[in-house]
Design an enzyme around this catalytic site. Structure first.
Site, PDB file in Angstrom:
ATOM      1  N   ASP A   1      -3.778  -6.094   5.572  1.00  0.00           N
ATOM      2  CA  ASP A   1      -3.546  -4.918   4.658  1.00  0.00           C
ATOM      3  C   ASP A   1      -4.417  -4.810   3.435  1.00  0.00           C
ATOM      4  OD1 ASP A   1      -1.625  -2.883   3.559  1.00  0.00           O
ATOM      5  OD2 ASP A   1      -0.924  -4.402   2.144  1.00  0.00           O
ATOM      6  N   SER A   2      -4.384  -3.663   2.923  1.00  0.00           N
ATOM      7  CA  SER A   2      -5.361  -3.342   1.913  1.00  0.00           C
ATOM      8  C   SER A   2      -4.934  -4.159   0.586  1.00  0.00           C
ATOM      9  CB  SER A   2      -5.273  -1.796   1.441  1.00  0.00           C
ATOM     10  OG  SER A   2      -3.867  -1.605   1.544  1.00  0.00           O
TER      11      SER A   2
ATOM     12  N   CYS B   1      -0.283  -2.307   7.588  1.00  0.00           N
ATOM     13  CA  CYS B   1      -0.704  -1.271   6.301  1.00  0.00           C
ATOM     14  C   CYS B   1      -0.507   0.009   7.219  1.00  0.00           C
ATOM     15  CB  CYS B   1      -2.034  -1.581   6.161  1.00  0.00           C
ATOM     16  SG  CYS B   1      -2.771  -0.259   4.910  1.00  0.00           S
TER      17      CYS B   1
ATOM     18  N   GLU C   1       2.899  -3.009  -7.277  1.00  0.00           N
ATOM     19  CA  GLU C   1       1.921  -4.098  -7.567  1.00  0.00           C
ATOM     20  C   GLU C   1       1.760  -4.412  -9.325  1.00  0.00           C
ATOM     21  OE1 GLU C   1      -1.885  -3.196  -5.685  1.00  0.00           O
ATOM     22  OE2 GLU C   1      -0.709  -3.518  -3.663  1.00  0.00           O
TER      23      GLU C   1
ATOM     24  N   CYS D   1       5.263   2.863   3.985  1.00  0.00           N
ATOM     25  CA  CYS D   1       4.457   1.970   3.262  1.00  0.00           C
ATOM     26  C   CYS D   1       5.205   0.809   3.107  1.00  0.00           C
ATOM     27  CB  CYS D   1       4.270   2.749   1.918  1.00  0.00           C
ATOM     28  SG  CYS D   1       3.055   1.749   0.811  1.00  0.00           S
TER      29      CYS D   1
ATOM     30  N   HIS E   1       4.770  -1.412   0.805  1.00  0.00           N
ATOM     31  CA  HIS E   1       5.292  -1.808  -0.356  1.00  0.00           C
ATOM     32  C   HIS E   1       6.819  -1.271  -0.705  1.00  0.00           C
ATOM     33  CE1 HIS E   1       1.029  -2.158  -1.253  1.00  0.00           C
ATOM     34  NE2 HIS E   1       1.319  -2.731  -2.319  1.00  0.00           N
TER      35      HIS E   1
END
Length: 277
Positions: A13-14, A76, A161, A195, A197
């Site tokens: 993942d990024s 991702c 994040e 996504c 997240h």
């Protein structure tokens, strides 16, 4: 030269979001070994061009291959949307035609027809995922009768994040984009969280969607799909080590990654910093 010895399942993942996918896969298949790589030094990928996302993703995949992985999951959505097909079609035949790279979009798409009653589906994701129209194209190929509406939510990843996803300020950005999505199509009855997240924003999202809306977080579906894949491909399953061990790599600060990862995994982990460019 890449080793033919068995190795862990690679996850890329990024940044941190792919940990929500990793967690569900590990829950479903705890006996397997895993190697997670986060390209945190170059995150986020969401607003980057196709060319840059492809180049960064290929570098990460090659790194995981060098670390002994025969199977890599792009955990991702942006990488899956912008790089997966090119890597599968153009790069794997030259790198090693027996290695595999899988994404997170298709396992989610396969479910929408059985879940949506209105056949109106919404997708929330990064700017890159939405602009790529990957979900619309995949759903259109499988289920042409389903109408898909997308909404880019550029502030949602930073909220997660920066550990602000439970803060009052998050409500404004969550409500704003959900309102915009339902303005595009009030008949939506299913929303794909496009996504990795976004599961951490689930409580806020539930607060601002109408009752009766189904929210699809990807982790459990990707995990079920991977389990099925390995049952159907025993030759790949034999190339994966099974000691119940997980390792974590990041291109940024190992201490910073470990601290942020605890938000996603509710546990302390050891992390190693690596370079992949």
């Amino acid at each position: 030269m890449l080793t033919n010895n068995p190795g862990p399942i690679g996850l890329f993942d990024s940044g941190y979001g792919g940990l929500t996918i990793f967690e569900k896969i590990r829950e479903a298949m705890p006996e397997y070994d895993y190697l997670y790589l986060g390209d945190n030094a170059r995150a986020p990928y969401g607003s980057r061009s196709f060319e840059v996302v492809y180049r960064f993703t290929l570098q990460a995949v090659e790194k995981l291959f060098e670390e002994g992985c025969h199977l890599v999951i792009l955990a991702c959505n942006t990488a899956s949307a912008k790089a997966l097909r090119t890597i599968q079609q153009n790069d794997l035949p030259h790198i090693d035609q027996n290695r595999r790279v899988l994404g997170v979009i298709r396992p989610t798409v396969e479910l929408v027809d059985s879940i949506s009653k209105s056949k109106h589906v919404g997708v929330v994701g990064t700017t890159g995922t939405i602009s790529s129209q990957s979900y619309s194209l995949e759903i259109g190929k499988m289920f042409p009768h389903i109408k898909v509406s997308g909404e880019a939510c550029p502030m949602w990843v930073p909220l997660v994040e920066n550990n602000e996803f439970n803060a009052p300020g998050a409500d404004y950005f969550v409500q704003k984009h959900l309102d915009l999505l339902f303005t595009k199509d009030p008949q939506i009855d299913t929303i794909i969280l496009g996504c990795t997240h976004y599961p951490l924003l689930m409580d806020k999202i539930k607060k601002y969607v109408p009752s009766g809306i189904t929210l699809l977080a990807q982790g459990e579906y990707v995990a079920a799909s991977l389990k099925d894949y390995l049952m159907r491909h025993p030759e790949m399953d034999q190339k994966i080590t099974k000691n119940g061990v997980s390792r974590f790599l990041t291109t940024e600060s190992a201490a910073k990654f470990a601290e942020a990862a605890s938000i996603f995994l509710n546990q302390q982990i050891d992390v190693q910093q690596v370079a992949i460019d």
